[in-house]
Design a protein around this motif. Structure first.
Motif, PDB file in Angstrom:
ATOM      1  N   ALA A  61     -13.273   8.162   6.771  1.00  0.00           N
ATOM      2  CA  ALA A  61     -13.473   6.815   6.220  1.00  0.00           C
ATOM      3  C   ALA A  61     -14.396   6.855   5.012  1.00  0.00           C
ATOM      4  CB  ALA A  61     -14.040   5.901   7.295  1.00  0.00           C
ATOM      5  N   SER A 114      -7.869  -4.584   4.636  1.00  0.00           N
ATOM      6  CA  SER A 114      -7.471  -4.678   6.036  1.00  0.00           C
ATOM      7  C   SER A 114      -5.985  -4.990   6.182  1.00  0.00           C
ATOM      8  CB  SER A 114      -8.308  -5.750   6.734  1.00  0.00           C
ATOM      9  OG  SER A 114      -7.908  -5.908   8.078  1.00  0.00           O
ATOM     10  N   SER A 161      -3.836  -1.688   4.772  1.00  0.00           N
ATOM     11  CA  SER A 161      -4.158  -0.329   5.208  1.00  0.00           C
ATOM     12  C   SER A 161      -3.375   0.112   6.436  1.00  0.00           C
ATOM     13  CB  SER A 161      -5.657  -0.218   5.503  1.00  0.00           C
ATOM     14  OG  SER A 161      -5.977  -0.919   6.694  1.00  0.00           O
ATOM     15  N   HIS A 172      -4.645   0.162   9.318  1.00  0.00           N
ATOM     16  CA  HIS A 172      -5.682   0.581  10.281  1.00  0.00           C
ATOM     17  C   HIS A 172      -5.326   1.912  10.955  1.00  0.00           C
ATOM     18  CE1 HIS A 172      -8.025  -3.210  10.202  1.00  0.00           C
ATOM     19  NE2 HIS A 172      -6.856  -3.759   9.932  1.00  0.00           N
ATOM     20  N   ARG A 211      -6.261   5.238  11.943  1.00  0.00           N
ATOM     21  CA  ARG A 211      -7.571   5.874  12.125  1.00  0.00           C
ATOM     22  C   ARG A 211      -7.565   7.291  11.542  1.00  0.00           C
ATOM     23  NH1 ARG A 211     -11.151   4.643  17.369  1.00  0.00           N
ATOM     24  NH2 ARG A 211     -13.094   5.621  16.704  1.00  0.00           N
ATOM     25  N   THR A 270      -6.239   5.757   6.861  1.00  0.00           N
ATOM     26  CA  THR A 270      -6.278   4.605   5.946  1.00  0.00           C
ATOM     27  C   THR A 270      -7.421   3.643   6.263  1.00  0.00           C
ATOM     28  OG1 THR A 270      -4.751   3.291   7.308  1.00  0.00           O
ATOM     29  CG2 THR A 270      -3.780   4.730   5.629  1.00  0.00           C
ATOM     30  N   ASN A 271      -8.364   4.053   7.059  1.00  0.00           N
ATOM     31  CA  ASN A 271      -9.511   3.197   7.344  1.00  0.00           C
ATOM     32  C   ASN A 271     -10.647   3.510   6.384  1.00  0.00           C
ATOM     33  OD1 ASN A 271      -8.662   1.542   9.419  1.00  0.00           O
ATOM     34  ND2 ASN A 271      -9.242   2.971  11.031  1.00  0.00           N
ATOM     35  N   LEU A 325     -13.608  -1.057   7.463  1.00  0.00           N
ATOM     36  CA  LEU A 325     -12.643  -1.137   8.554  1.00  0.00           C
ATOM     37  C   LEU A 325     -13.072  -0.267   9.723  1.00  0.00           C
ATOM     38  CD1 LEU A 325      -9.256  -0.968   6.597  1.00  0.00           C
ATOM     39  CD2 LEU A 325     -10.619  -2.956   7.196  1.00  0.00           C
ATOM     40  N   HIS A 326     -13.655   0.872   9.422  1.00  0.00           N
ATOM     41  CA  HIS A 326     -14.103   1.767  10.487  1.00  0.00           C
ATOM     42  C   HIS A 326     -15.265   1.142  11.265  1.00  0.00           C
ATOM     43  CE1 HIS A 326     -14.215   5.534  12.576  1.00  0.00           C
ATOM     44  NE2 HIS A 326     -15.477   5.772  12.240  1.00  0.00           N
ATOM     45  N   GLU A 340     -15.610  -2.021  11.874  1.00  0.00           N
ATOM     46  CA  GLU A 340     -15.004  -2.984  12.793  1.00  0.00           C
ATOM     47  C   GLU A 340     -14.439  -2.288  14.022  1.00  0.00           C
ATOM     48  OE1 GLU A 340     -11.688  -6.551  12.614  1.00  0.00           O
ATOM     49  OE2 GLU A 340     -11.215  -4.605  11.719  1.00  0.00           O
ATOM     50  N   ILE A 341     -13.753  -1.159  13.823  1.00  0.00           N
ATOM     51  CA  ILE A 341     -13.166  -0.444  14.953  1.00  0.00           C
ATOM     52  C   ILE A 341     -14.248   0.052  15.905  1.00  0.00           C
ATOM     53  CG2 ILE A 341     -11.943   1.678  15.573  1.00  0.00           C
ATOM     54  CD1 ILE A 341     -10.166   1.272  13.172  1.00  0.00           C
TER      55      ILE A 341
END
Length: 286
Positions: free
Chosen positions: A65, A222, A225, A227, A229, A232-233, A237-238, A240-241
């Motif tokens: 990321a 977001s 991408s 998402h 893992r 493309t995060n 975004l990472h 949030e995950i």
């Protein structure tokens, strides 16, 4: 008997009590809505100690990321630099039909939600669009890949450089460029030796702001991408995950890195103003 003229009170002069009250309200607002949340990010990141904090950055997905965020910013910022200089030069130095429309288009990302811009790219390049099947048949991946993330980031960040340069170049006028051309300088020579030195500080400020927004963009990225893992995060975004997985230390650790990058941007801008304040002011008044 002559009367002594009374001193007129400035309409902007307030009593000491009013001034201190306004300053206290301003500082209180900044403390509650800016400094306190920022401090909370770092406190949560180090809640379990430095060991856990640095362990979070050993995760392959986190490293991926970070690399993707830097890659996207490294592509989007130079593109916006070129566009911003070209657009500002055209708007500030020339008169042409559609000038007002071009200025409005530059402001468009400020008035459109980043999520909407991401959805626009889905409509343009998705599987159900006109371009989607053609791109897929030629092995070109836009959505759920780096190109789509770059496009979304460029869209939300392209006003920053142009908007910093347009008023500066309009204030400077065209006198220096006309003088250089009258002395035999070519167009490129005029740009490199006259225009660019006059706008260098405004250009640097625009690049700093553009870079900060590029690394922190969430909404548009977001949407496009996917998402994926580790692929493309980006860092936002990472975060949030990790947070949704209740991995709070790792989430706040990555968030603290983003916050630190923003603080570095602010510090660089402040240092430049402190060391080159006179030159910056002279450039703006030139």
């Amino acid at each position: 008997m002559a009367h002594k003229p009374r001193s007129l009170r400035s309409p902007t002069t307030e009593s000491p009590a009013a001034r201190y009250t306004l300053m206290a309200v301003a500082f209180l607002f900044l403390a509650l809505f800016l400094l306190l949340p920022l401090a909370a990010v770092f406190v949560e990141a180090f809640r379990k100690g430095p060991g856990e904090f640095f362990t979070a950055f050993g995760d392959p997905d986190t490293l991926a990321a970070i690399r993707l965020t830097l890659l996207v910013a490294g592509i989007a910022v130079p593109l916006n630099l070129v566009f911003g200089v070209a657009a500002a030069w055209a708007i500030a130095k020339f008169e042409f039909k559609g000038k007002a429309f071009l200025t409005t288009l530059i402001d468009l990302p400020f008035s459109v939600s980043p999520v909407i811009s991401g959805l626009v790219y889905v409509l343009l390049f998705g599987a159900g669009s006109v371009l989607g099947p053609w791109l897929k048949s030629h092995g070109v991946e836009i959505l759920f890949a780096v190109p789509g993330i770059v496009l979304a980031t460029v869209f939300v960040t392209f006003p920053f450089v142009a908007r910093e340069l347009i008023p500066l170049m309009q204030e400077q006028g065209t006198g220096d460029e006309e003088a250089a051309l009258s002395l035999g300088a070519s167009g490129w020579q005029t740009f490199w030796y006259v225009t660019l030195p006059n706008i260098k500080w405004g250009l640097l400020y625009g690049v700093l702001l553009c870079n900060a927004r590029a690394m922190g963009e969430f909404g548009a990225v977001s949407v496009v991408s996917g998402h994926i893992r580790g692929l493309t995060n980006t860092m936002p975004l990472h975060v949030e995950i990790l947070y949704n997985e209740y991995n709070f230390v790792a989430a706040f650790a990555v968030a603290s890195l983003l916050a630190a990058l923003a603080l570095v941007t602010l510090v660089v801008k402040t240092v430049l103003e402190l060391h080159y304040g006179a030159e910056i002011a002279a450039g703006r008044k030139h």
